[in-house]
Design an enzyme around this catalytic site. Sequence first.
Site, PDB file in Angstrom:
ATOM      1  N   ASN A 171      83.980  80.875  18.869  1.00  0.00           N
ATOM      2  CA  ASN A 171      84.951  81.421  19.839  1.00  0.00           C
ATOM      3  C   ASN A 171      86.280  81.592  19.039  1.00  0.00           C
ATOM      4  O   ASN A 171      87.024  80.449  18.872  1.00  0.00           O
ATOM      5  CB  ASN A 171      84.950  80.449  21.104  1.00  0.00           C
ATOM      6  N   TRP A 172      86.804  82.761  18.930  1.00  0.00           N
ATOM      7  CA  TRP A 172      88.226  82.769  18.124  1.00  0.00           C
ATOM      8  C   TRP A 172      89.271  82.839  18.913  1.00  0.00           C
ATOM      9  O   TRP A 172      90.387  82.706  18.621  1.00  0.00           O
ATOM     10  CB  TRP A 172      88.011  84.248  17.289  1.00  0.00           C
ATOM     11  N   LYS A 173      88.993  82.532  20.315  1.00  0.00           N
ATOM     12  CA  LYS A 173      90.159  82.524  21.372  1.00  0.00           C
ATOM     13  C   LYS A 173      91.201  83.561  20.981  1.00  0.00           C
ATOM     14  O   LYS A 173      90.868  84.757  20.733  1.00  0.00           O
ATOM     15  CB  LYS A 173      90.736  81.167  21.409  1.00  0.00           C
ATOM     16  N   HIS A 176      84.758  79.433  30.565  1.00  0.00           N
ATOM     17  CA  HIS A 176      85.377  78.459  29.289  1.00  0.00           C
ATOM     18  C   HIS A 176      86.336  77.613  30.219  1.00  0.00           C
ATOM     19  O   HIS A 176      87.087  78.263  31.086  1.00  0.00           O
ATOM     20  CB  HIS A 176      85.875  79.336  28.485  1.00  0.00           C
ATOM     21  N   GLU A 232      89.083  76.775  29.281  1.00  0.00           N
ATOM     22  CA  GLU A 232      90.510  77.461  29.189  1.00  0.00           C
ATOM     23  C   GLU A 232      90.827  78.519  30.513  1.00  0.00           C
ATOM     24  O   GLU A 232      91.781  78.704  30.847  1.00  0.00           O
ATOM     25  CB  GLU A 232      91.020  77.910  27.804  1.00  0.00           C
ATOM     26  N   GLU A 237      80.878  71.712  26.828  1.00  0.00           N
ATOM     27  CA  GLU A 237      82.071  71.360  26.265  1.00  0.00           C
ATOM     28  C   GLU A 237      82.971  70.528  27.145  1.00  0.00           C
ATOM     29  O   GLU A 237      83.647  70.930  27.997  1.00  0.00           O
ATOM     30  CB  GLU A 237      82.687  72.786  26.081  1.00  0.00           C
ATOM     31  N   GLY A 291      89.465  71.052  21.187  1.00  0.00           N
ATOM     32  CA  GLY A 291      91.060  71.184  20.246  1.00  0.00           C
ATOM     33  C   GLY A 291      91.690  69.940  20.069  1.00  0.00           C
ATOM     34  O   GLY A 291      92.945  70.121  19.538  1.00  0.00           O
ATOM     35  N   SER A 299      85.618  70.306  19.154  1.00  0.00           N
ATOM     36  CA  SER A 299      85.757  69.673  17.651  1.00  0.00           C
ATOM     37  C   SER A 299      84.754  69.599  16.840  1.00  0.00           C
ATOM     38  O   SER A 299      84.517  68.615  16.259  1.00  0.00           O
ATOM     39  CB  SER A 299      86.554  68.314  17.884  1.00  0.00           C
TER      40      SER A 299
HETATM   41  P1  13P Z   1      87.561  73.476  19.359  1.00  0.00           P
HETATM   42  O1  13P Z   1      86.250  73.591  18.284  1.00  0.00           O
HETATM   43  O2  13P Z   1      88.668  74.189  18.598  1.00  0.00           O
HETATM   44  O3  13P Z   1      87.571  71.988  19.822  1.00  0.00           O
HETATM   45  O4  13P Z   1      87.237  74.366  20.546  1.00  0.00           O
HETATM   46  C1  13P Z   1      86.122  74.227  21.073  1.00  0.00           C
HETATM   47  C2  13P Z   1      85.935  75.407  22.212  1.00  0.00           C
HETATM   48  O5  13P Z   1      86.596  75.713  23.147  1.00  0.00           O
HETATM   49  C3  13P Z   1      84.838  76.499  21.986  1.00  0.00           C
HETATM   50  O6  13P Z   1      84.860  77.231  23.016  1.00  0.00           O
END
Ligand code: 13P
Length: 248
Positions: free
Chosen positions: A9-11, A95, A97, A167, A173, A211
């Site tokens: 997931n490159w966000k 997600h 976010e 998650e 993150g 993470s």
């Molecule tokens: P991180 O791997 O940066 O913690 O993010 C996880 C995530 O939100 C994947 O969708």
Amino acid sequence: MKNKYLIANWKMNKTLDENRDFFKIFLKKALTIPKTQIIFCPPFVGLFDVSNTLSGTGIEVGAQNVYFEESGAFTGETSTTMLKNCGCVWVILGHSERRSIFLEEEKLIRRKLENVLSSGLSPILCIGESLDERKNNDTSNVLYSQLSSALKNISNNSVENLIIAYEPVWAIGTGMVATASMIQETHNNIKQILTKLNFDNSKIPLIYGGSVKPNNAKELINIDNVDGFLVGGASLDPHVFYDIYNKF
Ligand code: 13P
């Protein structure tokens, strides 16, 4: 379906040039681990180009979001047809976010999930508790309410291509990874919830995100009810992401 999934997931990261630079390196590596599906979810503007780059490699492409309407006056939104037209196979939904920053509510996530399933795209449904919810022993209730709401109008027959991503919000993150025993216990819990909701949990892959890094990937992928990872930060560098792949 494959047995294991490694999803990037490159966000909101990477330009088109940076995407191409990533794949110049990544596609030179040996991607031969059997039954492991790699999926990249770049931002919308990169989907078409990344799909073309990955064509014929066996690696699949997903979007990070979608709207539930087909077309019309919905400024800023994207439909399932547009995603398919760009070569997308998967869509991340719910997600944390999207839930916390963009205030996506359960009902919206449900409508998106129903639309994605009927479109033929495959959803990656994210669920997870906040730190306060875990501290208050509320994790089971939160996961139950997220799953029962999202899957309310969906039957066991129509979830063939659904992946659920656990998650924990506090692990995203932050570098705070859930322990192996915590993940195992929570995945068991999710499987029980799916059974309670009349789903055959053996058919729904359950992946972990939060993470995941090369130094914890081996331990986490060896947990018996972990079918893969949804990786954020550590998916942005081709060498680091490949290191995670190599632990499968
Ligand atoms: P991180 O791997 O940066 O913690 O993010 C996880 C995530 O939100 C994947 O969708």
